[in-house]
Every structure is written in structure tokens, then in C-alpha cells.
Design a protein around this motif. Structure first.
Motif: not given
Lengths: 281, 401, 293
Positions: A231-240
Motif C-alpha cells: 500500500t505504501l508503494g501504491l501511495a507513492t504512485f499517486q504523484g505529488y
């Protein structure tokens, strides 16, 4: 004649049911299809209007890119380890509790049960900081322990479901076991656990899902990239700034697929388990 | 976990490095950590990327005394942490090692210095640029934005570019797009010689007539002239996608848009934002700070110097390197995908009116209040005057606490 | 009941030991700490400063945001529980009737339950988008002009509710199916002999028989909804204009955005009392009409 029309209306009714259920099923599944479809698209295809459901080329490279950018294999392994341990912990501790609350009689039993139920109304964010302080004191931060160890200390909802199920197991079996010289633990181990399999499968899947999908726990406790989860990896893909939707969706599929397979394999057990818990207020 | 490899045994010092960013940036920073370890055999760098909510994760760790030695920071939360006394002021180290802070953009310095102290070394900046779709401009015979253009030019172009191509009564191409959050509207306020607070950070000054005029201009773009999309205005992420699919003629986006628009199926370029009384733009600053409680301040300092002054400074992705020289080289190299008018990006970054927004301590709370009141403006439900009038006492109360 | 339970005090508590230890460690101590902190100002970094009842007084009498969040939470809860429970009940009744493909339907409706909110929320933010959202595109094709869901103060909450129902409906559905499975067929046969049609059978046999389960589902859903945080955090951050800011989200903001941890703890206790009161009274009240076998 009446009987015939009755049959006909029954048929029509069934047809209608199937139509409604199928329409509903489409609504449930469509977002997932869109997710898979987007994960295979080229970037410029993602926002085409009218929308493209079947991309021109299936770009499996998107998946390779996700694995290339972040160590998703490691994340997968970590997530599986945590979820596996949590499931084991919940099954062990909650079955012990549920057994005591349903099959043994002792003073304060119902009080414990009601306190346990009351814990369901505690808002989680507020205990976050005190629990963090405890974990920090124990020097457990940046390990799996804060996510895994609490599972070995029971929980309200699983205990509630298991208790309901255990109460339905005929009490004669306990008595027969006592005659055979079984201790309370013997009854738990030889009678209740084997008969409780469907309910345990249900609880197991729910716990596994919960741990697999947990975001805040890993966000707060897992520092090192080597210890992080899907889930952390996934959240990283939701860009800044902007989001690469094709990659985000590929990452989403990667996170969702294993849990989906777990569900499909245990699906029969699972539904049966809930059916047999026969929740009654 | 105990290190068991032979190589790791010499590495007596462990540095924890907290970071965040796009997967690509995280991937690069893992490489930088390895390179740094090669240069400093006695140090082991442990990468700690935060996914999602950086401020929550960093605050928990800083407050719990369990934070990384080096923290990747953004100017929108750096000063909150500095104010809480969790970061090491770097001025002594900078003076000792004779680091020339003049090599960084002034706008970058505005995002790392607070109350006369320096709390980080800057890695990269991000300014707002006007992106425009040249195909749409050509199709409707509108001239491209020129240096020194004004709000009036902007509005006039936006009106001519707003088109209902299929005649169904609904706008298909929007003339312009403004993000309705601080980085979007503050440039307009700065261009009109106004700001959010006074210099002491005590008084909320968005009720100044010039500030109101700027906000009114944006509200008018949406509701009076109907040249900017109202929907989407609250979410910037999907808006660059909207621009990329040819449905916005001009939009102000961060510099990262350059990366995002590579391979777009139309010709596009960038321009400076329009001006009013003066120029004005805001900057996001990404930087590296040191945890005040670190046991290895020297090594942490070496690491952030390496990251901001050495090789990694050249490998900034999505953003503009904070070093003027490197930024100029990168932008003038004319790499594939760099727009023709890249010089405008440099001009904006060096403009003295390009500054860090007032992201002070308590930013979390006052921005929440401000956002709530301004949402009504961008939805056309309340007037600008009313929104700032309601926000003022609430925000000044927060600042006085 | 005349039958004797196996009775042993020490063994009972031995079995309960892990659970009791867990209650103390992960709930008791943190809740006590939070209670103490609710009487302080604390910014997470400095020392907590005792302020007596000030947090509670501020929240209940001076903080307009608090009342707005309570309203939003009640709105979300009412919408999600009503829609979700009704839909789950109807779906369960429908799925129960069909034999071919029953397992498939059950699995499909359960599918969103097993997915992570992190994944689902991003997807739905996109689906709801006014300009790119598939939802509006297809609604417009069938002639419904849809609002810009998440950017409209009137429709943001309904959008969050719809998404939550979509995500969660499978769980109560399975529970209702289990309940339907348990209703003896003789009841329906008797009703049929009395000439009751399907609607009447549903109203007079199914509903009363399911009432304890409905109570269970409603109470647990209300408790869950009152603590709703993930959807809000990931889809709307409480906006636009605070129209989707729920109490749990406000609590989170107080703790980690405003750095007012004492306030956050006070909110938690207000929420705790509200939920406790609700649970107590709903069980009391409904005991009158809930049908126990």
C-alpha cells in the motif's frame, strides 16, 4: 390454468431478478475492468474521449516499469509476511477468547464480553499517538512488530463472530469430551477448533484483508524501504504533482490481484463461514 | 537488524535519510545514497521513503524522538518543524565551510530561511509557468503571449480562445485555467502588489483592495467571462491532464508540466505569467534539513552537501535545480521536450518577485480555514469580500495563539 | 437452561489472558492517556499544558466547525447506512432466490470489500471527475445531466456515500444471505397457503425473521460510519467548503495538521460518548420490535 400462470409469473420474476442482478454486477465490476484496461494503456490513451476500454496494444511494460521504479517484489514479500502473521495471531488469540466467552462459565465473563464490544466504538486516530509512544518505548519502530504483535492479543469483531459460531456447536460434545478426560484446553483443541473451521476461515480472510490493505500502520511504523509494504508503494504512485494514471493503475492491479486470488480460493469457505455464524443480536 | 556482511562491518555510522517524492525521484535517491556510501566508506545510509502523508509521518517521528538524521523537506512544512525546534540551524556550518549561498536562486533561499536562520540546503524549486497550446492559438488566430503581457491581454486571449466547437451550448475548449489554491492565486495577488500577511506575520492582509481585486479577477474568469473551467478548479491534478488532452488553451501549472506534457499530440510552449502592477510568482522549494537530535551532525551535513552541491544536484527530476548555473545549463541545453521559450522559466526563477508563499508555522491550520472560505468564492457561492472578511478574524486568532 | 456449563474460573481467565493484556496495552493505556491529554494543550512536540475543561467548552460552545462536522457525519451515516442496508437486503433477497450463478453473484458483489481503500479512492476520484469521469459520461449518454460530484458542495457527500455503498455493500449482503438461509422454509409455505404474495411474504416473514440481523448490521454500520476517515482523507480532504469533513477527519486534522492534540483527544471523547449513547439506546429501543426466535 391458474397453476400455469403462476409458473409463468415465476419465470418472469426470475428473469427480472437475473436482469437486475446482472446490471448490478456490471456496476460492481466496471471500475475494476477500467482499472485493468488503464493499466495496459499508453499514457496518451488514458484520457481519450470517448474512453477506450480495449487499448490498441496491451502494454505489459507498464507493469515492468512499476517493478523497476520501486522494489515491489520486496513489498509483496513484506506484505505477505505481515498479513500472514497477523492472520495467525488473530486466529490464535481470538479463538482462545471466543472459546472462553462461549464455552466456559466464570465470574466476570459477560462483563469482559461487553467491555470488548464497547471497544468497537473507540475512534482509532486518537490512540495512534499513545500507541506509537508505547511502541517507541519498546523499540519496536521500524520493525514488523507494531503491526503484528497486537494481533496476538485478540480483537473485538473477530471474537464476536467466533463466539456466535462456537455457541452453536452442540454442548453435548463438550460433555462427551469431559467424560473422555479432556481438559478445557482439550475441548478447545480437539472439539471446537476442528468444528470451527468455516468461521476461522472467515475470520482469517477478514484479518488477512485488513492487514494486506492497511495503509496507516505501515505509514507510521515502517521507515526503511526494505521493510515497507504494497500500500505504501501504491501511495507513492499517486504523484505529488501529476499522476501517471497508467502506472498507478498497474500498481493497483499488483496490490489487488493477490488478495483477489486469496478470496477466490477461500470464497466457498468464507461464505459458508458467515452463513454458519448466524449472527444474532 | 545486525549487519552481517563483511563490507558493512566497517560502516560504524548509520545515517537515516527520510525522503518522499515520485517513484522516479525515490529511485534516483536510492542511487545517490549508494554513491554517497562509496565516497564515505565509514557511513551506511538507510533510505526511509515516506509514501503519502509526509507531514504526519515526519511529525510522529520527530515528536517521538525517532526521526531520520536527514529530512527531505518542502517549504510548505519546513518552517512548521523549524518553529517546533526540531531542525538544526545550518548557518554556522555554512559559514565554516564557506558555502556560497549566492549560487542558489534567491527564490530558493526564501524557502529555506526563516527569521534570519537557514534550516536547509535547497535541492530544487518549482515555479508556476503559463503553458499554452499553440495549435489552439493558431486555429483561432490568436497571437502568442509576449514578454511583459498583462492581465488585459490574458483576458482578451482567453475570451477569444474559449470555444464551443460542436455547437451544443457547452464549452469544449477553455481559454484559460487557474488553480484555485495558494500557488494558483497568490501570483495574481503578488502581481497586484499584495500578499497574504504583513511582514510580522500578525495581520492577515487579503482584505486589502488590491488582493481582493486579484481574487475577483480569477472569480470573474470563471463566472463572469466564463473563460475558465469552474469544475476541476479545485483539483489541479486532473487539470494538467485536461490541458494535455487539448481542452485548455492556456493554463498555469508548475514547471513539472514540462515533463508531464512530453509526447503531447500538439505543439505547446511556456510563457511568463502575465503582470499587472508588477510581476509576481511563487516558488515551491525542495530542500534537505538536519534533525536537531542527530548523533552524527557532521556526516548528515556531508550528506546534504553532497545532495545539493555535488553530482545529484544535476539529476533533479520534475523540478528546476536550485543552483542557478546548473538550472541554466539544463534549461539551455535544449534537451528533447524542453519548450522553445525555456528562457522564460529562467527569467521567472530569477525574478525578484518570485518568492516562497507565506508557509509559516501554523500553516496547516490557517490554510485549512482559508481554503474553506475561498472554496465558496471558486464555487461562485460567496463574494471575495465576504470570504476574506470571514477568514480574517479566524486566521488572526490562529496567528496570535 | 438446566445444562451445566463447564465451569472453571482460573482456566477461563487463562484463556482470556492474551485478550485482557491486549485490552490494557493497546486500548486501556492509550485511552487513559488520551483522556488525560484531552484536558491539555499539546502540540505533540512540547510539554502538555493543563487547561482544564477548555477544550471541551471550546468544542461544544465556540467551535462552529465541530457542529458542522457532526452534521456531516450524521448525514454520511444516515445516507450510507440507509442506502447500504436496504440495498444489501434487497440484493441478498434476490441472490437467495436464484440458484444458477448464485456463487458468482455473491463473489462479484463482495469484490470491492476486499480491495484497499487507497486503491479504490484514487480510482473513484477519477470516475467522479466532471470532465473525465466515466460516470458522468455514461450518465449523459442516457440523458441524465450529472453534477461535478466532488467539486460541488451539494453533491460531494452523496458521491462519497455512493462510493462507500459500492465498496461496502457486499459485506452486509453476505450476512443477510446467511440469515435468509436460516429461515425455516415452513414459514414461507404457511404464508403461501394463507395466500400471501411475494411482497407480503417479504414483509411478514423475511423482515421479522431477519430483524436481529438487521439490528446487528445497522448498529455496526453506524459505529463504522461515525468513524469514517479513509474515504474522506483520500477522496475529498473534507472539501469543498468543508462539506465532507467528518468528525473523524476533523479529529485527524486537529492532531496532525493543526497540532492541537489536546483538542483531538477531546473530540475523541465526545465521539465516544455519542456512540456509546447511540448504541445503548438503539439496543434498548429496538429490543421491543426485534424478533428473537
Amino acid at each position: 390454468m391458474r397453476r400455469g400462470s403462476h409458473k409463468l409469473s415465476r419465470r418472469l420474476f426470475l428473469l427480472l431478478l437475473y436482469a437486475v442482478l446482472t446490471a448490478g454486477a456490471v456496476v460492481m465490476v466496471a471500475p475494476f475492468l477500467w482499472m485493468v484496461s488503464t493499466s495496459l494503456k499508453a499514457p496518451h490513451e488514458t484520457f481519450m474521449l470517448p474512453p477506450i476500454w480495449i487499448p490498441e496494444d496491451f502494454r505489459f511494460e507498464n507493469y515492468a516499469e512499476v517493478f523497476d521504479r520501486l522494489p515491489f517484489f520486496r513489498f509483496l514479500l513484506n506484505t505477505a509476511t505481515i498479513a500472514g502473521l497477523v492472520t495467525f495471531g488473530v486466529l490464535l488469540s481470538c479463538s482462545l477468547t471466543a472459546f472462553a466467552l462461549s464455552r466456559l462459565r466464570f465470574r466476570g465473563r459477560d462483563l469482559v464480553f461487553y467491555i470488548l464490544l464497547a471497544t468497537m466504538i473507540i475512534p482509532a486516530p486518537v490512540t495512534l499517538v499513545p500507541i506509537f509512544a508505547i511502541m517507541r518505548r519498546l523499540e519496536w519502530t521500524n520493525t514488523f512488530l507494531p503491526l503484528v504483535v497486537p494481533a496476538f492479543f485478540g480483537g473485538a469483531f473477530p471474537v464476536f463472530l467466533l463466539r456466535q459460531f462456537f455457541m452453536r456447536i452442540p454442548r453435548d460434545l463438550d460433555e462427551a469430551a469431559v467424560m473422555d478426560g479432556c481438559s478445557a484446553f482439550g475441548i478447545y483443541w480437539r472439539v471446537i477448533l476442528p468444528l470451527g473451521k468455516p468461521a476461522l476461515a472467515t475470520i482469517g480472510l477478514i484479518s488477512f484483508m485488513g492487514a494486506w490493505n492497511d495503509f496507516f500502520g505501515p505509514l507510521i511504523y515502517l521507515y526503511s524501504i526494505k521493510k515497507q509494504t504494497l500500500t505504501l508503494g501504491l501511495a507513492t504512485f499517486q504523484g505529488y504533482y501529476a499522476t501517471d494514471w497508467h502506472l498507478l493503475m498497474a500498481a493497483t492491479v499488483i496490490v489487488t490481484l493477490p488478495i483477489l486470488l486469496a478470496f477466490l480460493f477461500s470464497q466457498r469457505f468464507f461464505v459458508e463461514g458467515i452463513t454458519m455464524t448466524g449472527i444474532k443480536g | 537488524m545486525a549487519a552481517c556482511g563483511g563490507e558493512d562491518e566497517d560502516r560504524r555510522i548509520e545515517l537515516r535519510w527520510g525522503l518522499w517524492g515520485t517513484p522516479e525521484a525515490v529511485q534516483n535517491q536510492r542511487r545517490f545514497a549508494r554513491d554517497f556510501m562509496r565516497l564515505h566508506p565509514n557511513v551506511r545510509v538507510e533510505i526511509e521513503p515516506v509514501a503519502g502523508d509526509v507531514t504526519v509521518a515526519f511529525s510522529m517521528r520527530l515528536a517521538g524522538g525517532d526521526a531520520p538524521d536527514v529530512l527531505y523537506a518542502g517549504n510548505w512544512f519546513l518552517f512548521e518543524f523549524a518553529d517546533k525546534g526540531t531542525l538544526l540551524p545550518l548557518d554556522d556550518l555554512i559559514a565554516r565551510d564557506g558555502i556560497d549561498m549566492g549560487q542558489f536562486f534567491d527564490s530558493a533561499l526564501s524557502g529555506i530561511q526563516w527569521d534570519g536562520a537557514t534550516y536547509a540546503l535547497p535541492e530544487a524549486i518549482n515555479v508556476e509557468m503559463l503553458f499554452y497550446n499553440q495549435d489552439i492559438f493558431d486555429r483561432y488566430g490568436v497571437s502568442y503571449p509576449e514578454p511583459g503581457w498583462t492581465w488585459d491581454d490574458y483576458l482578451e486571449k482567453a475570451r477569444r480562445l474559449t470555444q464551443d466547437t460542436d455547437g451544443d451550448g457547452r464549452t469544449d475548449i477553455w481559454g484559460c485555467y487557474v488553480w484555485t489554491w495558494i500557488p494558483g492565486f497568490l501570483p495574481f495577488m503578488l502581481q497586484n502588489e499584495s500578499n497574504m500577511f504583513d511582514d510580522d506575520f500578525r495581520r492577515f492582509t487579503m482584505d486589502d483592495p488590491r488582493a481582493i481585486e486579484a481574487l475577483q479577477f480569477i472569480q470573474d474568469l470563471i463566472f463572469r467571462y466564463r473563460v475558465a473551467p469552474g469544475r476541476q478548479a479545485l483539483q489541479s491534478q486532473l487539470s494538467i491532464d485536461m490541458f494535455a488532452s487539448g481542452r485548455i488553451a492556456m493554463g498555469s501549472f508548475g514547471y513539472w508540466g514540462v515533463r508531464e506534457l512530453q509526447g503531447a499530440p500538439f505543439r505547446w510552449d511556456v510563457a511568463e505569467l502575465p503582470r499587472r502592477r508588477t510581476t509576481g510568482n511563487v516558488v515551491h522549494v525542495h530542500s534537505f534539513a538536519i534533525n536537531r537530535e542527530t548523533e552524527h551532525p557532521e556526516e548528515a551535513w556531508e550528506l546534504i552537501k553532497y545532495l545539493t552541491l555535488d553530482e545529484p544536484a544535476r539529476e533533479v527530476v520534475y523540478l528546476i535545480p536550485a543552483q542557478k548555473r546548473i538550472a541554466a545549463e539544463m534549461i539551455r541545453a535544449g534537451n528533447e521536450g524542453m519548450p522553445a521559450n525555456a528562457e522564460a522559466i529562467l527569467a521567472t526563477a530569477t525574478d525578484p518577485n518570485t518568492v516562497s508563499p507565506p508557509f509559516g508555522p501554523r500553516f496547516g491550520e490557517y490554510s485549512s480555514v482559508l481554503g474553506l472560505e475561498l472554496d465558496g468564492v471558486w464555487l461562485g457561492k460567496v463574494s471575495v469580500e465576504e470570504a476574506v472578511r470571514k477568514a480574517k478574524p479566524q486566521i488572526e486568532l490562529i496567528l496570535s495563539e | 437452561m438446566a445444562r451445566k456449563h463447564y465451569r472453571n474460573e482460573i482456566e477461563g481467565y487463562l484463556f482470556l489472558a492474551p485478550q485482557l493484556l491486549g485490552l490494557v496495552l493497546w486500548l486501556g493505556i492509550p485511552m487513559l492517556a488520551a483522556f488525560a491529554l484531552s484536558f491539555t494543550h499539546w502540540d505533540l512536540f512540547g510539554r502538555p499544558e493543563f487547561v482544564g475543561l477548555r477544550n471541551y467548552i471550546n468544542l461544544l460552545f465556540h467551535d462552529r466547525r465541530m457542529w458542522a462536522t457532526l452534521f456531516n457525519t450524521a448525514y454520511f451515516t444516515a445516507g450510507t447506512v440507509t442506502l447500504g442496508t436496504t440495498l444489501a437486503l434487497l440484493l441478498a433477497a434476490a441472490v437467495h432466490q436464484v440458484s444458477f450463478g448464485q456463487t458468482l453473484f455473491k463473489s462479484i458483489y463482495f469484490l470491492p470489500v476486499i480491495c484497499s481503500m487507497t486503491a479504490i479512492a484514487a480510482l473513484w476520484r477519477w470516475l467522479f471527475s466532471g470532465d473525465f469521469g466515466l460516470l458522468n459520461l455514461y450518465l449523459e449518454r442516457i440523458g441524465i445531466s450529472a453534477p461535478d460530484w466532488l467539486n460541488d458542495t451539494r453533491f460531494a457527500m452523496p458521491a462519497v456515500i455512493l462510493m462507500s455503498v459500492w465498496k461496502g455493500v457486499g459485506f452486509p449482503m453476505i450476512i443477510f444471505l446467511a440469515g435468509l438461509h436460516d429461515i425455516p422454509a415452513v414459514y414461507y409455505e404457511a404464508a403461501e397457503i394463507d395466500g400471501a404474495d411475494r411482497r407480503r411474504q417479504f414483509l411478514h416473514v423475511t423482515l421479522p425473521q431477519l430483524s436481529p440481523i438487521i439490528l446487528f448490521v445497522v448498529v455496526t454500520s453506524v459505529i463504522g460510519c461515525f468513524q469514517t476517515f479513509d474515504q474522506i482523507y483520500m477522496m475529498t480532504s473534507g472539501g469543498p467548503m468543508g462539506s465532507t469533513r467528518t468528525i473523524a477527519f476533523y479529529l485527524f486534522e486537529n492532531a496532525f495538521v493543526f497540532y492541537k492534540f489536546g483538542n483531538a483527544c477531546a473530540i475523541a471523547y465526545v465521539l465516544f460518548v455519542l456512540l456509546g449513547g447511540f448504541t445503548h439506546f438503539s439496543i434498548r429501543l429496538t429490543q421491543r420490535w426485534v424478533h428473537y426466535q
